[in-house]
Motif scaffolding. Sequence first.
Motif, PDB file in Angstrom:
ATOM      1  N   LYS A   1       0.941  -1.162   0.002  1.00  0.00           N
ATOM      2  CA  LYS A   1      -0.200  -0.072  -0.142  1.00  0.00           C
ATOM      3  C   LYS A   1       0.698   1.280  -0.064  1.00  0.00           C
TER       4      LYS A   1
ATOM      5  N   ALA B   1      -4.698  -2.160  -2.029  1.00  0.00           N
ATOM      6  CA  ALA B   1      -4.445  -0.843  -2.920  1.00  0.00           C
ATOM      7  C   ALA B   1      -3.428  -1.048  -3.759  1.00  0.00           C
TER       8      ALA B   1
ATOM      9  N   THR C   1      -1.348   4.541  -1.622  1.00  0.00           N
ATOM     10  CA  THR C   1      -1.851   5.524  -0.596  1.00  0.00           C
ATOM     11  C   THR C   1      -1.111   6.661  -0.426  1.00  0.00           C
TER      12      THR C   1
ATOM     13  N   PHE D   1      -8.643   0.477  -5.212  1.00  0.00           N
ATOM     14  CA  PHE D   1      -8.697   0.143  -3.767  1.00  0.00           C
ATOM     15  C   PHE D   1      -9.686  -1.130  -3.357  1.00  0.00           C
TER      16      PHE D   1
ATOM     17  N   ILE E   1      -8.753   0.111   4.305  1.00  0.00           N
ATOM     18  CA  ILE E   1      -8.149  -0.312   3.097  1.00  0.00           C
ATOM     19  C   ILE E   1      -7.520  -1.643   3.168  1.00  0.00           C
TER      20      ILE E   1
END
Length: 266
Positions: free
Chosen positions: A46, A72, A50, A58, A69
Amino acid sequence: MQIETDGLVIMERQVGESDRLITVLTREEGVLRAFARKAKLLRSSKLSATQLLCYSRFLIYKGWDKYIIDDAQPVEVFFDLRRDIGSLSLAQYFCELAGALAPQEAEAGDFLRLLLRAFYYLSKGTRPHLLVKAAVEMRMLSLAGYMPDLVCCAGCACYEAETMLFLPRSGVLYCQSCYSQGAEPAVPLSPGALTALRHTVYADFDKLFAFRLPEAGLWEVARASEAYVLNTLGRSFPTLDFYHQAEPGGRTVPMEGTQTEKMDKG
């Protein structure tokens, strides 16, 4: 409940040593805030997906009172935005503007498409900053329900004159004959600048950034669009102030400098 959606990270904040709290502008869910656990770790999948200004896919768990989350994957990181401080600061301003205007937990595909297209032009450097800025400001306000009335003079219905006056507080046009000086600050617009300002509001999206103006005309449009943002929302933005500091040539005239007394001096 799990949500799979694409979105643009418009804000990020570190939580603890390894977590992130991010604000994402998504296509289906609008603006949402979600925790990305362990996202700051170098080995985390991630990490890049992010970070601020990254457009990602996502997988989000939606609980009763928070979003988390689960996964991602980056789609576009817009790395070239970071090569130019003016482009970077303008992109951050657009993110803050979207955070204030885009809906929460509702479809926001048009807002997302607007920012992605703007980021593309800023990354490539194929459009002047003032053009991109005015187009995003006016179209985003229109999407949020603040579309100004730029069809004709609010007094006599005149479509065009040598100089038309845009009133950013009320979002209407007046010709010089109908405008009452002192009633409300106004931004003078030449015919070319007025056409461009109308274009930012009424043009089809695919043609939104496809207009050209000489530098003097771009300044007119930039003054009008920024004044409309500040008057409509009743506030400024830290990222807008930073953009003006980072790119002094992009500073537009403040409201007190757009009144007709300035026209009289000219």
